[in-house]
Design a protein around this motif. Structure first.
Motif, PDB file in Angstrom:
ATOM      1  N   GLN A 320      21.960   9.370 -30.772  1.00 51.36           N
ATOM      2  CA  GLN A 320      20.833   9.662 -31.963  1.00 51.36           C
ATOM      3  C   GLN A 320      21.617  10.117 -33.297  1.00 51.36           C
ATOM      4  OE1 GLN A 320      17.473   8.957 -31.423  1.00 51.36           O
ATOM      5  NE2 GLN A 320      18.818   8.060 -29.674  1.00 51.36           N
ATOM      6  N   THR A 324      20.414   8.644 -36.728  1.00 53.21           N
ATOM      7  CA  THR A 324      19.294   9.515 -37.639  1.00 53.21           C
ATOM      8  C   THR A 324      20.234   9.390 -38.921  1.00 53.21           C
ATOM      9  OG1 THR A 324      18.759  10.645 -35.701  1.00 53.21           O
ATOM     10  CG2 THR A 324      18.534  11.486 -37.945  1.00 53.21           C
ATOM     11  N   ALA A 360      14.998  14.313 -38.421  1.00 53.28           N
ATOM     12  CA  ALA A 360      15.905  14.755 -37.935  1.00 53.28           C
ATOM     13  C   ALA A 360      15.791  16.049 -36.813  1.00 53.28           C
ATOM     14  CB  ALA A 360      16.918  15.470 -39.184  1.00 53.28           C
ATOM     15  N   MET A 363      14.627  14.549 -33.585  1.00 47.67           N
ATOM     16  CA  MET A 363      15.883  13.526 -32.892  1.00 47.67           C
ATOM     17  C   MET A 363      16.756  14.613 -32.478  1.00 47.67           C
ATOM     18  SD  MET A 363      15.177  10.428 -32.854  1.00 47.67           S
ATOM     19  CE  MET A 363      13.659  11.089 -32.525  1.00 47.67           C
ATOM     20  N   GLN A 383      14.033   4.757 -31.708  1.00 53.49           N
ATOM     21  CA  GLN A 383      13.587   5.152 -33.025  1.00 53.49           C
ATOM     22  C   GLN A 383      12.524   4.585 -33.605  1.00 53.49           C
ATOM     23  OE1 GLN A 383      16.729   6.682 -35.470  1.00 53.49           O
ATOM     24  NE2 GLN A 383      17.681   8.050 -34.119  1.00 53.49           N
TER      25      GLN A 383
END
Length: 510
Positions: A320, A324, A360, A363, A383
């Protein structure tokens, strides 16, 4: 304040000594990782000059963030690099569990899904981080962006009402309208701004990660060697798509520190696998870390923004972190372009932190749970379900929608559009207005700013008008361009806005 391109000052690929003492640009990007390069590419196609400065002498050489999730693949599609990424990378192999030199059976790391018309990128793409950066760097050059200043560490940063002034290690200064810290988890810029990081240690045990050559090992599987006894560390060897290399990861639970040398890597491979140390012929890159989850207390200080690992640090579990980070850059790029080139009010930039910080955090929690075995790699890691429904830029004027309906703030799905697809229509720095299964009259629109497409009935959208932002999210949605028929039924005054009023958000005169 009008700022010139750094190319107007002096060529950035000249030796440092021949460069002028003072450089000017629109946006100073600190760090040449995937975050900084994605942002530089997005700005370049909007006619915004970005100067990328990098402390190291070259691009990052390791495979570290090797997983490109489906939503990031959609971003790469928009930026014009998905074909290069797919050609250079590949899919993830099935895991193979080993014990005592024998194959014990397969282990699938995530659930399999098939591509659909609305989500054509359905699986993670394996692409070593060094290769991702090479592809983005090449694209930056194609777009006419300024070259990267390598060996240019940042030593000081100051800002005023009109811009930012940075001092580099060689004594030169850079003047820019804005600066973006994309310089990693140990961000020099974040430290200079005095912005704290709040987080926790996900795993106290250090982990070795290395790019190695093991010619005798097959590349059909992700080879996994569980701990030989309770409390011992794991080891895994994953073939890196598009290369002859493997990425090796090893956890150390016995209190020793990882040895990143060739002999150190050979020793741990011989101790935990059926391979001999000599069968590791080369270590091309190696590092060690302790998995940590942390997030900056804020993503902005005046004219300076934090993005990527400078803003949030993830465990590598679930892939991630890099993804991200790319989303940060993609969100910020179009907004900086709108302010610097499109006449939008500077207040638009306030929405960067408002939109990205909650995503953020979400995640960050996901990657931590996956690392701890509390959640499996599934749909959330792709995502595609992330969005900005609570953003001030999400204006939903329709009432009584079913739960599954596409709303303002959601990712805009792909689908058929004329002889091509919707992603073709979205591609570029513009807004896209979709009229789906409706003949609703449209107000006069700036044809350069907004591209209009009418399509027939298409279930992922339903029926109505959908204004898609430059980053692929629905900004405004309505039955027609007038907005809510009854303002009293809207969630708030914002949701009663018609399409023309919505564009007032991007007009500095409003």
């Amino acid at each position: 304040m009008a700022l010139n391109s750094v190319k107007d000052t002096s060529p950035t690929n000249s030796p440092a000594g021949s460069l002028a003492d003072s450089l000017t640009t629109d946006v100073l990007v600190v760090g040449s990782g995937p975050t900084g390069l994605t942002l530089a590419c997005d700005l370049a196609r909007r006619g915004v000059r970005a100067l990328v400065v990098e402390r190291a002498d070259t691009l990052f050489p390791g495979s570290r963030g090797k997983g490109i999730q489906p939503r990031t693949q959609e971003v790469f599609d928009d930026l014009g690099v998905i074909e290069a990424a797919e050609a250079a990378g590949g899919g993830y192999p099935v895991g193979m569990i080993w014990r005592d030199g024998e194959r014990q059976g397969e282990h699938r790391m995530s659930d399999e899904t098939e591509p659909t018309r609305d989500a054509p990128y359905n699986r993670p793409l394996m692409l070593p981080q060094w290769r991702t950066q090479e592809i983005l760097y090449a694209r930056l050059k194609e777009l006419g962006g300024d070259d990267i200043l390598f060996g240019a560490g940042l030593t000081d940063l100051a800002q005023d009402e009109e811009g930012v002034t940075a001092r580099l290690a060689d004594g030169r200064t850079v003047r820019a309208a804005y600066a973006v810290a994309a310089d990693g988890g140990r961000s020099t810029v974040r430290a200079a701004l005095g912005i704290g990081m709040t987080g926790e240690t996900v795993d106290p045990h250090p982990i070795l990660v290395a790019d190695v050559r093991i010619p005798c090992l097959d590349r059909d599987n992700w080879h996994m060697f569980p701990p030989a006894e309770e409390g011992a560390g794991f080891l895994a060897i994953c073939p890196l798509a598009g290369t002859p290399d493997f990425q090796l990861t090893a956890q150390f639970t016995d209190g020793t520190e990882p040895d990143t040398s060739l002999e150190g890597v050979r020793k741990v491979v011989a101790a935990r696998t059926h391979l001999t140390g000599d069968e590791v012929t080369e270590v091309r890159w190696a590092s060690d870390f302790r998995p940590r989850a942390a997030m900056a207390d804020r993503f902005r200080e005046g004219r300076v923004f934090l993005a990527g690992d400078a803003a949030h640090v993830h465990s590598p579990a679930g892939g991630q972190g890099l993804n991200t980070s790319v989303q940060d850059a993609y969100n910020l790029g179009w907004k900086l372009g709108a302010v610097l080139r499109g006449g939008a009010p500077a207040a638009l930039l306030d929405t960067y932190e408002a939109e990205r910080l909650p995503n953020a955090a979400q995640m960050l929690g996901l990657s931590t749970r996956i690392h701890r075995g509390e959640e499996r790699r599934g749909g959330a890691t792709r995502q595609l379900g992330l969005g900005y429904r609570d953003s001030s830029l999400a204006v939903e004027t329709r009432a009584e929608l079913p739960e599954e309906a596409l709303r303002a703030g959601d990712r805009a799905p792909d689908g058929p559009c004329g002889e091509g697809r919707l992603f073709d229509a979205f591609r570029g720095p513009h807004f896209t207005l979709l009229a789906v299964d409706t003949d609703a009259e449209l107000p006069p629109l700036d044809k350069e700013l907004v591209h209009v497409h009418r399509i027939g009935a298409y279930a992922p959208y339903g029926k109505g008008l959908f204004l898609v932002r430059p980053d692929g999210y629905v900004g405004w949605a309505g039955e027609d361009a007038r907005g809510a028929k009854d303002a009293r039924g809207a969630k708030d005054a914002r949701d009663a806005r018609g399409l023309t009023e919505y564009f007032g958000l991007f007009n500095s005169g409003s």
